[in-house]
Write a protein that holds these residues in place. Sequence first.
Motif, PDB file in Angstrom:
ATOM      1  N   ARG A 310       0.832  -1.192   0.000  1.00  0.00           N
ATOM      2  CA  ARG A 310       0.000   0.000   0.000  1.00  0.00           C
ATOM      3  C   ARG A 310       0.874   1.252   0.000  1.00  0.00           C
ATOM      4  N   ALA A 311       0.249   2.383  -0.227  1.00  0.00           N
ATOM      5  CA  ALA A 311       0.981   3.652  -0.252  1.00  0.00           C
ATOM      6  C   ALA A 311       1.755   3.842   1.041  1.00  0.00           C
ATOM      7  N   ASP A 312       2.950   4.357   0.898  1.00  0.00           N
ATOM      8  CA  ASP A 312       3.880   4.688   1.982  1.00  0.00           C
ATOM      9  C   ASP A 312       4.675   3.486   2.486  1.00  0.00           C
ATOM     10  N   VAL A 326       6.477   3.141  -1.772  1.00  0.00           N
ATOM     11  CA  VAL A 326       5.318   2.864  -2.613  1.00  0.00           C
ATOM     12  C   VAL A 326       4.381   4.067  -2.592  1.00  0.00           C
ATOM     13  N   THR A 327       3.864   4.438  -3.760  1.00  0.00           N
ATOM     14  CA  THR A 327       2.913   5.551  -3.854  1.00  0.00           C
ATOM     15  C   THR A 327       1.484   5.072  -4.052  1.00  0.00           C
ATOM     16  N   ALA A 342       5.946   2.941  -7.395  1.00  0.00           N
ATOM     17  CA  ALA A 342       6.835   3.371  -6.317  1.00  0.00           C
ATOM     18  C   ALA A 342       7.931   4.271  -6.857  1.00  0.00           C
ATOM     19  N   TYR A 343       8.393   5.160  -6.008  1.00  0.00           N
ATOM     20  CA  TYR A 343       9.587   5.946  -6.326  1.00  0.00           C
ATOM     21  C   TYR A 343      10.781   5.243  -5.707  1.00  0.00           C
ATOM     22  N   VAL A 359       5.238  -5.106   3.837  1.00  0.00           N
ATOM     23  CA  VAL A 359       3.773  -5.173   3.905  1.00  0.00           C
ATOM     24  C   VAL A 359       3.391  -5.575   5.323  1.00  0.00           C
ATOM     25  N   ARG A 360       3.014  -4.583   6.113  1.00  0.00           N
ATOM     26  CA  ARG A 360       2.619  -4.791   7.505  1.00  0.00           C
ATOM     27  C   ARG A 360       3.663  -5.616   8.268  1.00  0.00           C
TER      28      ARG A 360
END
Length: 377
Positions: A310-312, A326-327, A342-343, A359-360
């Motif tokens: 997910r974003a961030d 991730v954006t 993602a950047y 991821v979490r």
Amino acid sequence: MVEQDLRSTALEAVHQSLGAAFTDFAGWRMPVRYDSDLAEHRAVRESAGLFDLSHMGEIHLRGPQAAEALDNALAGRMSAMSVGRAKYSLLLTEDGGVIDDVITYRLAEDHFLVVANASNAEDDAAALTDRAQGFDVAVDDASDRTSLIAVQGPQSEQILLDALLSDGSGVDGPTAEDLTQMKYYRVAEATYRGETMLIARTGYTGEDGFELYVPNPLATSLWEQLTAAGGERLVPCGLACRDTLRLEAGMPLYGHELSRELHPAQSGMGRVVALKTKGDFVGRAGVEGADVAGRPVLVGLAAEGRRAARADAAVRDGQGREIGIVTSGALSPTLGHPIAMAYVDPASREIGTELVVDVRGKDLPVRVVEMPFYRRD
């Protein structure tokens, strides 16, 4: 912000009658879904979806120097666009950051419509008004008076033909041939129940589709007319599926892939900045003077399984070093596996590069892939 402070579109009562779940989006109370995100997403890919996008901003520029004013205000060369065409462009800060990404339609030699993202509509109108100073042009922010309804998906053309060109439709202007021959990023003017309606072959889903602009009082009748003509082919869709559709199509979302802190070249948008084809414009010096060689760049990521970034979420390289963020990310309904934008550090931009996303608290192996993730046949 409490709910009573949110702005509502002219279709609020329609959405309530359809049982929509609502969300706060840029200060608007918007339908996020009506039934199932997955079902709505698939409807657009396989048949057609109906969207209320009236939270978007509509800013008209009229006058003998409207084209010159937009050439000064935007990164693209609007004066080269012929009547009836649309163009994607950027509204830049003085130092080359992105205030907004917009679509501009040329409705006449001296009349343009700039469509802004909801979160930036007021800022865009103010910037365009300021940048129009000294030009013979009038800027009219019609956002509060305009509704935008989109029909997106492979059945969208036939649904429009059935809805707008049948006897008693209330529409005058385009013929069936006009609609079927209308190319992508084109716009036509029509009359709907005595008022001007714009029909544009544009969208934000990666599918064929149309966007219809009408005065607010006509929004409900148009929605109902499209619904009746579409029947089982047409499903009302909320913002949740619009986000997964645009992500699959590799389309940037302002506030995620685009911002004032990011230069166009970082997101792959350098191609829409007309450095070679026109003279000075706001942001040109900032773009030309920026050294972006070592700055993060936007890439597509894909993974196996069902867990989606997910974003961030942090992105790391094979040595465990954090090299990006991730954006946007989701489990792709069409492809059946996780995708993300993602950047990352430019050293990790090559297709096939193996990376890891958090991821979490658990590592998700990902690889850099080409965008868009999905492209219609």
